[in-house]
Write a protein that holds these residues in place. Sequence first.
Motif, PDB file in Angstrom:
ATOM      1  N   ASP A  98      77.301  38.023 140.045  1.00 16.10           N
ATOM      2  CA  ASP A  98      75.878  37.717 140.216  1.00 16.10           C
ATOM      3  C   ASP A  98      75.469  36.601 139.247  1.00 16.10           C
ATOM      4  O   ASP A  98      75.729  36.697 138.045  1.00 16.10           O
ATOM      5  N   PRO A  99      74.820  35.539 139.743  1.00 21.70           N
ATOM      6  CA  PRO A  99      74.482  34.397 138.891  1.00 21.70           C
ATOM      7  C   PRO A  99      73.527  34.753 137.737  1.00 21.70           C
ATOM      8  O   PRO A  99      73.643  34.191 136.650  1.00 21.70           O
ATOM      9  N   VAL A 100      72.604  35.670 137.966  1.00 16.75           N
ATOM     10  CA  VAL A 100      71.669  36.058 136.905  1.00 16.75           C
ATOM     11  C   VAL A 100      72.415  36.800 135.797  1.00 16.75           C
ATOM     12  O   VAL A 100      72.241  36.521 134.606  1.00 16.75           O
ATOM     13  N   LEU A 101      73.269  37.734 136.196  1.00 21.37           N
ATOM     14  CA  LEU A 101      74.048  38.477 135.208  1.00 21.37           C
ATOM     15  C   LEU A 101      75.041  37.559 134.491  1.00 21.37           C
ATOM     16  O   LEU A 101      75.290  37.713 133.294  1.00 21.37           O
ATOM     17  N   ARG A 102      75.590  36.597 135.213  1.00 19.09           N
ATOM     18  CA  ARG A 102      76.522  35.638 134.610  1.00 19.09           C
ATOM     19  C   ARG A 102      75.791  34.800 133.557  1.00 19.09           C
ATOM     20  O   ARG A 102      76.319  34.578 132.460  1.00 19.09           O
ATOM     21  N   GLU A 122      76.553  34.656 129.521  1.00 20.82           N
ATOM     22  CA  GLU A 122      76.785  33.406 128.802  1.00 20.82           C
ATOM     23  C   GLU A 122      75.936  33.335 127.532  1.00 20.82           C
ATOM     24  O   GLU A 122      76.407  32.896 126.482  1.00 20.82           O
ATOM     25  N   ILE A 123      74.695  33.787 127.623  1.00 24.87           N
ATOM     26  CA  ILE A 123      73.807  33.794 126.455  1.00 24.87           C
ATOM     27  C   ILE A 123      74.351  34.739 125.386  1.00 24.87           C
ATOM     28  O   ILE A 123      74.418  34.393 124.206  1.00 24.87           O
ATOM     29  N   VAL A 124      74.753  35.930 125.794  1.00 26.22           N
ATOM     30  CA  VAL A 124      75.297  36.916 124.854  1.00 26.22           C
ATOM     31  C   VAL A 124      76.549  36.363 124.182  1.00 26.22           C
ATOM     32  O   VAL A 124      76.698  36.428 122.955  1.00 26.22           O
TER      33      VAL A 124
END
Length: 143
Positions: free
Chosen positions: A67-71, A75-77
């Motif tokens: 999922d692009p939102v979860l991806r 990435e931020i984490v």
Amino acid sequence: MTAYHPWRDARARKHLDIRFVDHLATGTRGCSRDGKVDLQRDMHQDERRSSLSHELVHDERRIYPADPVLRAREEIVVERIAARRLIQLEKLIDVLCWTRHADEVAEELWVDVPMLVALVQSLTDEERRKINTELCQRGKRHD
């Protein structure tokens, strides 16, 4: 606290194959999956160090959301974890005593600007207070 050395960390990970490549998508500096870490060949050393640290965190977490939102969240984490490894708060304070220009701060800390930004965005209120207090105290010593 001992400084984090991503290349030393990478060498200790015998399961990883680290390669310098020319074929990553535009704007992508690193990619890791299945025991391989590809780093874009034409990066500066601070970018290599930052990108490698980022990819090593991916190697540890092994979370690759479809999922692009979860991806994007992952990435931020990952970037924030890498930033906290690379940038010691005391070193940041030392640099902030003489410059507030992001390019100079990042260069002194031997990271790229996105890594510096990730750290700043992840600072807790307590860490921000510590930075402000230290900068005020050091500023008074120089007056």
